[in-house]
Enzyme design. Structure first.
Site, PDB file in Angstrom:
ATOM      1  N   ARG A   1      -4.376  -3.330  13.014  1.00  0.00           N
ATOM      2  CA  ARG A   1      -5.843  -3.391  12.908  1.00  0.00           C
ATOM      3  C   ARG A   1      -6.274  -4.834  13.142  1.00  0.00           C
ATOM      4  O   ARG A   1      -6.273  -5.645  12.228  1.00  0.00           O
ATOM      5  CB  ARG A   1      -6.315  -2.890  11.540  1.00  0.00           C
TER       6      ARG A   1
ATOM      7  N   TYR B   1       0.836  -6.104  12.891  1.00  0.00           N
ATOM      8  CA  TYR B   1      -0.261  -5.363  12.264  1.00  0.00           C
ATOM      9  C   TYR B   1      -1.213  -4.794  13.314  1.00  0.00           C
ATOM     10  O   TYR B   1      -1.594  -5.486  14.259  1.00  0.00           O
ATOM     11  CB  TYR B   1      -1.020  -6.271  11.296  1.00  0.00           C
TER      12      TYR B   1
ATOM     13  N   ASP C   1      -5.865  -7.880   6.073  1.00  0.00           N
ATOM     14  CA  ASP C   1      -7.241  -7.742   6.577  1.00  0.00           C
ATOM     15  C   ASP C   1      -8.175  -7.528   5.398  1.00  0.00           C
ATOM     16  O   ASP C   1      -7.766  -7.614   4.236  1.00  0.00           O
ATOM     17  CB  ASP C   1      -7.349  -6.586   7.586  1.00  0.00           C
TER      18      ASP C   1
ATOM     19  N   HIS D   1      -6.458 -11.992  13.467  1.00  0.00           N
ATOM     20  CA  HIS D   1      -5.018 -11.763  13.486  1.00  0.00           C
ATOM     21  C   HIS D   1      -4.482 -11.897  14.894  1.00  0.00           C
ATOM     22  O   HIS D   1      -5.219 -11.989  15.860  1.00  0.00           O
ATOM     23  CB  HIS D   1      -4.696 -10.354  12.969  1.00  0.00           C
TER      24      HIS D   1
ATOM     25  N   GLU E   1       0.797  -1.232   0.000  1.00  0.00           N
ATOM     26  CA  GLU E   1       0.000   0.000   0.000  1.00  0.00           C
ATOM     27  C   GLU E   1       0.828   1.279   0.000  1.00  0.00           C
ATOM     28  O   GLU E   1       0.518   2.234  -0.696  1.00  0.00           O
ATOM     29  CB  GLU E   1      -0.922   0.060   1.237  1.00  0.00           C
TER      30      GLU E   1
ATOM     31  N   GLU F   1      -9.641  -4.822   4.191  1.00  0.00           N
ATOM     32  CA  GLU F   1      -9.285  -3.705   3.310  1.00  0.00           C
ATOM     33  C   GLU F   1      -8.080  -4.056   2.450  1.00  0.00           C
ATOM     34  O   GLU F   1      -8.021  -3.711   1.264  1.00  0.00           O
ATOM     35  CB  GLU F   1      -8.998  -2.453   4.145  1.00  0.00           C
TER      36      GLU F   1
ATOM     37  N   ASP G   1      -2.073  -5.330   3.080  1.00  0.00           N
ATOM     38  CA  ASP G   1      -2.291  -5.656   4.495  1.00  0.00           C
ATOM     39  C   ASP G   1      -3.147  -6.912   4.684  1.00  0.00           C
ATOM     40  O   ASP G   1      -4.017  -7.219   3.858  1.00  0.00           O
ATOM     41  CB  ASP G   1      -2.962  -4.480   5.212  1.00  0.00           C
TER      42      ASP G   1
END
Length: 857
Positions: free
Chosen positions: A298, A296, A82, A343, A7, A84, A80
């Protein structure tokens, strides 16, 4: 060489170090595609087909990736781990296939890693997979729902509630929490109660404090001492008796460490300990993650990888000794509703690296890293062992008993490293250490004191406690907490003061409107159940289009029904719903809806662009107004004093507090008034300050070049005014803003002349040149015409044709992209009842291969 896409450029730089020259690592700079902010982006008539558009700024990033694939025919999507991140990978693959940059023989794979470390990245490269479509479909469902709610409900708000800006699927429920808490506080009636404390000394002269628990042989309940008379009688009962130690009881107690951080608890603890907002916490954690220092950030999981637990236990033993390491590893289970636990927890990537070894980090990053490091180690440490002691002191006749409590830390355990903060400070007598006493010891009374107390209303939310409540209800997800809380503040529905969240009148009106006309869609259970359905989609157990279809059938019917209502009908409904708050009973028993100013008109709920307020029905004959919070709120009306025969008063109006000279009468329908300038608090107002405000404008003196110079405070803030008369006898005025309100009352002629000269030099006054853009974004992608970021009296704004759209408070002019500008322009044009006429396109100039000429102003 395979092309690896992540990203952000920071993440790309870190990963490139680990992969070396065998890979080309590029950044997508976040999402590359989104739904255009216009009608039809989600086609409800054709199976919820979604029309995606590559952002203006994203085109160059997609092109860079496409160009790299020409030379390196392999694509690895490493965004990432997740929902998103999965969606960004899917968007990239779709966009590149559409460009035909991905050929039939181009290998495309997806890799994920929970930490940006060499071992994690290289291991992930050995275990590629394909894009997880159930996770992508969960993203598609959420994005479609947010679009359908926002794009259909927000226009209803614009038309029915002037000043309302938007509504959202999660943000409206979050706002409801804050508004309902404020209503609880306003409806709260404090109840008085008293307690009695005694300062005592042991036979060895050691002091301690005890609280009266029994009187007249009976245990005291909280409200038994309900007034000062009862408390004084209790004091006399204690003072009239000799006291001795009747009972000493010591009990062992253990305290266990808190679980390692997940997103919500990190936000809560950073707020408690550092005052960080949710957004600040997440952006700081993002930088730590991208630099490879933490895992990570989130996540709603609190479990830790086995190798990380082993490393933490080894570090604890090395630093603090074997006695601080528990016999068994600690295992934590999430109790939050709807927790996905997809996670690992948030932890350091290297347990041996404490904050002291990262001195080059920025202060905020170092603070947050230190918090994560300590919490992680503490979570795997031995429990603290305490001894809780209680001492009962009483009289021989059993009429009075007082109790003292305290504790001793026998072994600090995890407390050596870390203790969790508290949302609201509580005085805890149990934390005190007591002197050594024995049963039968006589104690001396140094003083016996009654203390008055009042029950307290529930506290207003902080960002931390709001996140905690949303998590408990199952509303929102780790990736959304920060953005949701930021949005309701940016929309000016909520303001933050001293770290507490207060609903603005505008936010209160929006909430009551939604509760009356869209109650189902701001329901806590409905929103949580919808989150569960979306989690089922993530797990591949539910079809996302079925979720959308069921939601849209009911929601579109509610929109259609409400769109037919007139504003007067909406206000009448809201007036009725808010009546208990707007018109509480008056002490004299008179009708609470009768105007307190004219005594004749009836009070009604009204709206303006700044939000809701209460006004007199006899307007314009009677101009009485007050905010929704009521006459006796924090900014309630009060008389400040007299100036000659005139009464000087502080009042609350629809635009905030103001001071007024005299009253509205037949001969004086508009008495002198002055709004309190920014930074002046209603509770600090005095007669002297009010007279200073009412004396404005202030004459500074005659300008050296002719004309008079004055200062005043206007709607745009404090200013200096230079007034001259031209040859035709017409007045010419030059206004120059000054930064400090206090300068209005103190500025001298030299400073005033300097400020006015600077204004002229910058193009002020008549015949000024056109303002220079802060940032030129280029041509509007669909309509043509230049789009620029300008600096205005309201602050920076986006300008295109005749549309001026103010930038959100948290957006810097340099960060504005064309996509962002187009979205703001579209929203502003829609507010004004339709799209503005487009600027002329420059096709003809292009056809003739001549530069377009600039139209003279």
């Amino acid at each position: 060489m395979p092309v690896v896409v992540v990203e952000s450029p920071a993440k790309a730089k870190t990963i490139n170090k680990y992969l070396g020259d065998d890979y080309t690592v590029l950044a997508s700079y976040g999402h590359v595609r989104d739904l255009p902010p216009k009608d039809g982006s989600v086609d409800t008539e054709h199976d919820f087909a979604m029309k995606w558009e590559i952002g203006y700024d994203s085109r160059k990033h997609v092109k860079a990736i496409a160009d790299a694939l020409k030379d390196d025919n392999e694509l690895i999507l490493a965004t990432d781990p997740d929902r998103e991140g999965e969606a960004i990978s899917w968007h990239l693959e779709e966009a590149l296939r559409k460009r035909k940059s991905i050929k039939k023989d181009t290998p495309v794979s997806r890799v994920v890693f929970n930490a940006i470390t060499k071992s994690a990245v290289t291991e992930a490269m050995k275990n590629p997979r394909q894009v997880d479509m159930p996770l992508v479909e969960a993203y598609l469902a959420r994005r479609a729902l947010d679009y359908l709610v926002g794009f259909n409900l927000s226009p209803v708000l614009w038309r029915k509630l002037p000043g309302a800006k938007s509504a959202g699927r999660v943000q409206s429920v979050c706002l409801r929490l804050i508004v309902e808490r404020e209503m609880e506080i306003e409806a709260f009636n404090a109840r008085e109660y008293w307690s009695v404390k005694a300062a005592l000394t042991t036979p060895r002269g050691q002091a301690f404090e005890a609280r009266l628990t029994h009187l007249a042989g009976s245990k005291l309940d909280k409200f038994d001492l309900e007034n000062s008379t009862a408390a004084e009688l209790a004091v006399q009962a204690v003072n009239s008796r000799d006291l001795m130690v009747q009972k000493v009881e010591a009990k062992p107690a253990n305290r266990n460490p808190s679980a390692p951080f997940m997103t919500s608890t990190l936000q809560q603890e950073a707020s408690r300990k550092f005052g960080f907002g949710a957004r600040q916490t997440m952006s700081t954690a993002q930088r730590l993650y991208e630099a490879g220092y933490i895992t990570y950030m989130r996540t709603d999981g609190i479990d830790m990888a086995p190798e990380a637990v082993t490393a933490a236990r080894a570090e604890i033993e090395s630093r603090y000794g074997k006695e601080y390491v528990p016999a068994k590893q600690r295992i934590y289970k999430n109790k939050a509703k709807n927790a996905q636990e997809a996670h690992e927890c948030i932890r350091p990537t290297d347990m041996s690296v404490d904050a002291g070894k990262l001195a080059r980090l920025e202060a905020d990053q170092r603070k947050l890293y230190d918090l994560v490091w300590k919490r992680t180690l503490a979570s795997q440490m031995e429990q603290a062992r305490l001894e809780r002691t209680s001492v009962d002191v009483g009289s021989d006749d059993g009429q009075v008993v007082l109790r003292a409590t305290g504790q001793v830390v026998l072994f600090d355990g995890f407390m050596k490293v870390y203790e969790e903060g508290r949302d609201d400070a509580v005085v805890d007598d149990d934390d005190k250490r007591l002197p050594q006493v024995a049963e039968g010891d006589a104690v001396d009374k140094k003083s016996v004191t009654p203390e008055q107390h009042f029950t307290q209303p529930p506290p207003r939310f902080t960002e931390a406690t709001l996140v905690k409540r949303m998590e408990e209800l199952g509303i929102g997800r780790p990736s959304t907490y920060a953005s949701v809380i930021t949005t309701i503040q940016d929309r000016e529905y909520v303001r933050k003061e001293k770290n507490r969240l207060f609903p603005e009148d505008k936010g209160r009106m929006v909430t009551v409107f939604l509760l009356n006309f869209f109650r189902k869609y701001v329901g806590y259970e409905f929103t949580a159940n919808l989150e569960e359905e979306l989690d089922d989609v993530s797990a591949g157990n539910r079809n996302y289009k079925n979720v959308l279809d069921r939601f849209w059938k009911d929601f579109s019917a509610a929109i259609a029904e409400t769109s037919e209502l007139r504003i007067s009908e909406v206000l009448d409904k809201l007036d009725e719903a808010l009546a208990p708050v707007l018109y509480p009973p008056r002490e004299d028993g008179s009708d609470p809806r009768v105007c307190p100013l004219c005594g004749e008109g009836k009070l009604h709920l009204k709206t303006s662009r700044s939000g809701g307020f209460v006004g007199c029905g006899n307007y314009p004959e009677c101009r009485y107004t007050r905010p929704l919070g009521g006459e006796n709120g924090e900014n309630g009306d009060r008389v400040l004093g007299m100036d000659g025969e005139d009464e000087i008063s502080l009042r609350s109006g629809r635009f905030g507090p103001y001071v007024q000279r005299g009253e509205v009468t037949e001969d004086n329908k508009k008495p002198p008034r002055a709004s309190l300038p920014k930074g002046w608090k209603a509770e600090d107002m005095t007669l002297e300050k009010a007279l200073t405000l009412l004396s404005l404008p202030r004459f500074v003196g005659d300008h050296p070049d002719g004309g008079k110079v004055e200062t005043n405070i206007g709607r745009y803030g404090p200013y200096v005014l230079h007034t001259t008369v031209d040859e035709d006898g017409k007045e010419q005025k030059l206004y120059a803003n000054i930064p400090d309100v206090e300068e209005v009352f103190t500025i001298g002629m030299n400073r005033a002349v300097e400020v006015l000269a600077e204004k002229r030099a910058n193009g002020g006054g008549r015949g000024r040149t056109a303002a220079k853009p802060l940032k030129e974004l280029g041509e509007h992608p669909t309509e043509g015409g230049p789009v620029n970021v300008m600096d205005g009296r309201y602050g920076p704004y986006v300008k295109w044709a005749k549309v001026n759209a103010t930038l959100p408070k948290d957006v810097e002019p340099a960060d504005v992209t064309m996509d962002m500008a187009v979205e703001l322009i579209t929203a502003k044009a829609a507010k004004k009842g339709g799209r503005k006429k487009a600027a002329p396109k420059k096709k003809k100039a292009t056809a003739k291969k001549k530069p377009a000429t600039k139209k003279k102003s």
